[in-house]
Design an enzyme around this catalytic site. Structure first.
Site, PDB file in Angstrom:
ATOM      1  N   LYS A  48       0.812  -1.204   0.000  1.00 11.63           N
ATOM      2  CA  LYS A  48       0.000   0.000   0.000  1.00 11.63           C
ATOM      3  C   LYS A  48       0.848   1.257   0.000  1.00 11.63           C
ATOM      4  CE  LYS A  48      -2.883  -2.302   3.405  1.00 11.63           C
ATOM      5  NZ  LYS A  48      -3.300  -2.207   4.838  1.00 11.63           N
ATOM      6  N   GLY A  49       2.129   1.103   0.342  1.00 12.88           N
ATOM      7  CA  GLY A  49       2.979   2.274   0.582  1.00 12.88           C
ATOM      8  C   GLY A  49       3.136   3.194  -0.619  1.00 12.88           C
ATOM      9  N   ASP A 104       7.637   2.191  -3.037  1.00 12.13           N
ATOM     10  CA  ASP A 104       7.900   3.305  -2.128  1.00 12.13           C
ATOM     11  C   ASP A 104       9.368   3.360  -1.699  1.00 12.13           C
ATOM     12  OD1 ASP A 104       7.711   1.014  -0.565  1.00 12.13           O
ATOM     13  OD2 ASP A 104       6.162   1.796   0.778  1.00 12.13           O
ATOM     14  N   ASP A 107      14.917  -1.377   0.127  1.00 15.98           N
ATOM     15  CA  ASP A 107      15.753  -1.501   1.322  1.00 15.98           C
ATOM     16  C   ASP A 107      16.667  -2.717   1.155  1.00 15.98           C
ATOM     17  OD1 ASP A 107      16.791  -1.425   3.870  1.00 15.98           O
ATOM     18  OD2 ASP A 107      14.895  -1.607   4.923  1.00 15.98           O
ATOM     19  N   LYS A 135      17.404   2.975   0.008  1.00 14.84           N
ATOM     20  CA  LYS A 135      18.213   2.935   1.227  1.00 14.84           C
ATOM     21  C   LYS A 135      19.378   1.995   0.921  1.00 14.84           C
ATOM     22  CE  LYS A 135      15.594   2.710   5.228  1.00 14.84           C
ATOM     23  NZ  LYS A 135      14.969   1.954   6.355  1.00 14.84           N
ATOM     24  N   PHE A 156      14.675   4.435   9.982  1.00 14.69           N
ATOM     25  CA  PHE A 156      13.298   4.109   9.613  1.00 14.69           C
ATOM     26  C   PHE A 156      12.536   5.383   9.283  1.00 14.69           C
ATOM     27  CE2 PHE A 156       9.092   2.240   9.754  1.00 14.69           C
ATOM     28  CZ  PHE A 156       9.351   1.092   9.033  1.00 14.69           C
ATOM     29  N   ASP A 163       4.729   3.493   6.250  1.00 19.88           N
ATOM     30  CA  ASP A 163       4.073   3.276   7.545  1.00 19.88           C
ATOM     31  C   ASP A 163       5.001   2.655   8.572  1.00 19.88           C
ATOM     32  OD1 ASP A 163       4.123   0.672   6.186  1.00 19.88           O
ATOM     33  OD2 ASP A 163       2.971  -0.005   7.913  1.00 19.88           O
ATOM     34  N   ARG A 169       1.054   6.746   7.360  1.00 18.00           N
ATOM     35  CA  ARG A 169       1.028   6.832   5.900  1.00 18.00           C
ATOM     36  C   ARG A 169       0.473   8.171   5.421  1.00 18.00           C
ATOM     37  NH1 ARG A 169       1.902   1.642   3.772  1.00 18.00           N
ATOM     38  NH2 ARG A 169       0.994  -0.085   4.903  1.00 18.00           N
TER      39      ARG A 169
HETATM   40  P1  XMP Z   1      13.009  -4.721   1.205  1.00 12.72           P
HETATM   41  O1  XMP Z   1      13.846  -4.838   2.440  1.00 12.72           O
HETATM   42  O2  XMP Z   1      12.362  -6.011   0.814  1.00 12.72           O
HETATM   43  O3  XMP Z   1      11.880  -3.779   1.754  1.00 12.72           O
HETATM   44  O4  XMP Z   1      13.733  -4.022   0.080  1.00 12.72           O
HETATM   45  C1  XMP Z   1      11.009  -3.093   1.000  1.00 12.72           C
HETATM   46  C2  XMP Z   1       9.795  -2.858   1.852  1.00 12.72           C
HETATM   47  O5  XMP Z   1      10.163  -2.692   3.226  1.00 12.72           O
HETATM   48  C3  XMP Z   1       9.478  -1.640   3.804  1.00 12.72           C
HETATM   49  N1  XMP Z   1      10.457  -0.650   4.344  1.00 12.72           N
HETATM   50  C4  XMP Z   1      10.147   0.458   4.996  1.00 12.72           C
HETATM   51  N2  XMP Z   1       8.954   0.967   5.317  1.00 12.72           N
HETATM   52  N3  XMP Z   1      10.042   2.798   6.333  1.00 12.72           N
HETATM   53  C5  XMP Z   1       8.916   2.151   5.985  1.00 12.72           C
HETATM   54  O6  XMP Z   1       7.842   2.640   6.286  1.00 12.72           O
HETATM   55  C6  XMP Z   1      11.274   2.353   6.044  1.00 12.72           C
HETATM   56  O7  XMP Z   1      12.270   2.984   6.376  1.00 12.72           O
HETATM   57  C7  XMP Z   1      11.323   1.107   5.335  1.00 12.72           C
HETATM   58  N4  XMP Z   1      12.345   0.353   4.880  1.00 12.72           N
HETATM   59  C8  XMP Z   1      11.781  -0.698   4.280  1.00 12.72           C
HETATM   60  C9  XMP Z   1       8.602  -1.079   2.735  1.00 12.72           C
HETATM   61  O8  XMP Z   1       7.301  -1.577   2.949  1.00 12.72           O
HETATM   62  C10 XMP Z   1       9.116  -1.605   1.430  1.00 12.72           C
HETATM   63  O9  XMP Z   1       8.085  -1.892   0.514  1.00 12.72           O
HETATM   64 MG    MG Z   2       5.897  -1.342   1.082  1.00 10.61          MG
END
Ligand code: XMP
Ligand code: MG
Length: 184
Positions: A48-49, A104, A107, A135, A156, A163, A169
């Site tokens: 949803k992000g 969104d 990471d 990130k 974070f 979220d 959000r």
């Molecule tokens: P990965 O680690 O799979 O993560 O690349 C992607 C998803 O992890 C969530 N994510 C965050 N959500 N603040 C957030 O609100 C953050 O700093 C953060 N870092 C990772 C996010 O849902 C993304 O789709």
């Molecule tokens: Mg997400």
């Protein structure tokens, strides 16, 4: 679980305002419009992000495109679990289509890697990634986005779709969450 959400009071510092994001989205949208000219891409948002970013970016892209969404969950609290559950797949066929994923935040890379693998079973013509935030320090597997609006530090962040436990959000900016919110 958060007991009490204060919204503004839980933010350590603001990183980007909605206006700043809008300006950057226009630039990246113009580049995507050039790169995908004549390709009629399917733009797949990862729910949803992505919702506020998706609305802004699809309007900044000036070429014909189809819109679709996927929903996966992979993330509990502030640590990625590495487990990806498909909750909603795309509706259109991706076969021979140019797919642009909107996300969104990139990471660890696990979520997008799993999504790309699922998509590739449909034999798309191409799959590229456009992320609002990257990130780079969080990466656990080698994966890079094709379009990045901003790099963010390894903290974070919440707001503008992002979220923590379902909250924040709807903040109209992106900020770093105070560690006290998720540490007991
Ligand atoms: P990965 O680690 O799979 O993560 O690349 C992607 C998803 O992890 C969530 N994510 C965050 N959500 N603040 C957030 O609100 C953050 O700093 C953060 N870092 C990772 C996010 O849902 C993304 O789709
Ligand atoms: Mg997400």
């Amino acid at each position: 679980m958060i007991n009490k959400v204060e919204m503004m009071g839980d933010i350590e510092r603001v990183l980007f305002s909605a206006e700043q994001i809008q300006e950057r989205v226009k630039e990246v949208g113009a580049q995507i419009s050039k790169d995908y000219y004549g390709k009629n891409p399917v733009v797949v948002g990862i729910l949803k992000g992505v919702v506020p970013f998706y609305a802004a970016m699809t309007q900044a892209i000036t070429i014909p495109l189809e819109e679709d969404f996927m929903c996966v969950s992979s993330y509990e609290g502030t640590e990625s679990t590495g487990k990806i559950i498909l909750r909603k797949d795309v509706d259109v066929s991706l076969r021979d289509r140019h797919v642009l994923i909107l996300e969104d935040i990139l990471d660890s890379g696990r979520t997008l890697k799993a999504i790309i693998e699922m998509m590739k079973t449909q034999k798309p013509a191409s799959v590229k990634i456009c992320t609002l935030f990257d990130k780079p320090e969080g990466r656990k597997i080698p994966l890079e986005a094709d379009y990045v609006c901003y790099d963010v530090p390894n903290e974070f962040v919440v707001g503008y779709g992002l979220d923590y436990d379902g909250y924040y959000r709807n903040l109209p900016f992106v900020g770093v969450l105070k560690p006290s919110v998720y540490q007991d």
